[in-house]
Design an enzyme around this catalytic site. Structure first.
Site, short mmCIF file in Angstrom:
data_model
loop_
_atom_site.label_atom_id
_atom_site.label_comp_id
_atom_site.label_asym_id
_atom_site.label_seq_id
_atom_site.Cartn_x
_atom_site.Cartn_y
_atom_site.Cartn_z
N SER A 234 0.85 -1.18 0.00
CA SER A 234 0.00 0.00 0.00
C SER A 234 0.89 1.23 0.00
CB SER A 234 -0.88 0.00 1.26
OG SER A 234 -1.51 1.26 1.44
N TYR B 109 -2.66 -0.94 10.51
CA TYR B 109 -2.54 -1.20 9.08
C TYR B 109 -1.21 -0.67 8.55
CZ TYR B 109 -3.76 -1.10 4.09
OH TYR B 109 -3.77 -1.27 2.73
#
Length: 265
Positions: A153, A166
């Site tokens: 990401s 995350y």
């Protein structure tokens, strides 16, 4: 570019980016393993889409790619190992591992629970670690090279307030990839990260239905649009191919320029 004769496992591929990756790899001629945790109807949809590809792939002559679905929770190491074993048992081998499955939990840092932290890290990092380990053991036993592509990401680099667990998981994936590039290079195994930005997938349904938030996000993206699963999938297919044999230990951002232009509103 062809992946004919290759077998790829894509974790978390019942929808969204994972589904797009499965379809792109199948279009290039690979046989594919579709993994899902709790969305069997999505896995079946992915399977049917692979079957429908037929001669519509990117090759002059393309046989029908074979697909197989396997249920497994990537947060459970025993199930991760069984997923790899079942995939090998069905197709006889694995050549490509795409670590796509991932989850996120929204909460201010001071409210994050241990259960939510464990859920995110178990799927996004622990599951990736042991899926990759089991895959590498298979390649070593069969004395073959292989390709590992992690779906990371932009948040392996970009702070994301209220999603600290995350970000920790994606930051860990970044170092995991760099370290294994060194450790696995002599075995002919490459490993790279593909780091999406804002991609139009079911996980972003709430955002897509909020014009104000969507508009603010689009102002941060120089290309002026959300990405599509195929934007990510095309790069994954390249990294899985022999065209990328000399590429390892790198992160490739698929974000329309978001990373270098982002500002918190």
């Amino acid at each position: 570019m062809t992946l004919k004769g290759k077998v790829a496992l894509v974790t978390g591929s019942s929808q969204g980016i994972g589904q797009g990756i499965v379809l792109r790899l199948a279009q290039a001629g690979a046989d594919v393993v579709i993994n899902y945790r709790s969305h069997p109807e999505g896995a079946e949809e992915t399977l049917e889409k692979v079957k429908a590809i037929g001669g519509k792939c990117y090759l002059a002559e393309c046989p029908q790619s074979q697909a197989y679905t396997v249920q497994a929770d990537l947060g459970n190491v025993d199930m991760v190992r069984e997923l790899i074993a079942e995939s090998i048992g069905h197709f006889g081998k694995l050549d490509i591992l795409v670590n796509n499955a991932g989850i996120e939990k929204h909460a201010p840092f001071w409210d994050v629970t241990e259960a939510d932290y464990d859920a995110v890290l178990n799927v996004n990092l622990k599951g990736v670690f042991f899926a990759t380990q089991t895959f590498v053991q298979h390649l070593m036993e069969t004395k073959r090279p292989g390709k590992i592509i992690n779906i990371s990401s932009v948040h392996e680099d970009l702070p994301f307030p209220n999603f600290t667990a995350y970000c920790v998981s994606k930051g860990g994936m970044k170092m995991f990839t760099r370290n294994l590039a060194v450790e696995l290079g002599a075995l002919g195994i490459t490993i790279n990260n593909v780091a999406p930005g804002a991609i139009e997938t079911p996980i972003n349904t709430k955002l897509l239905n909020d014009p104000e938030k969507l508009g603010a996000l689009l102002k941060n993206i120089p290309l002026g649009r959300l990405g599509q699963p195929q934007d990510v999938a095309s790069l994954v297919a390249f990294l899985a191919s022999s065209n990328a044999d000399y590429i390892t230990g790198s992160t490739f951002f698929v974000d329309g320029g978001l990373l270098w232009n982002y500002q918190e509103q």
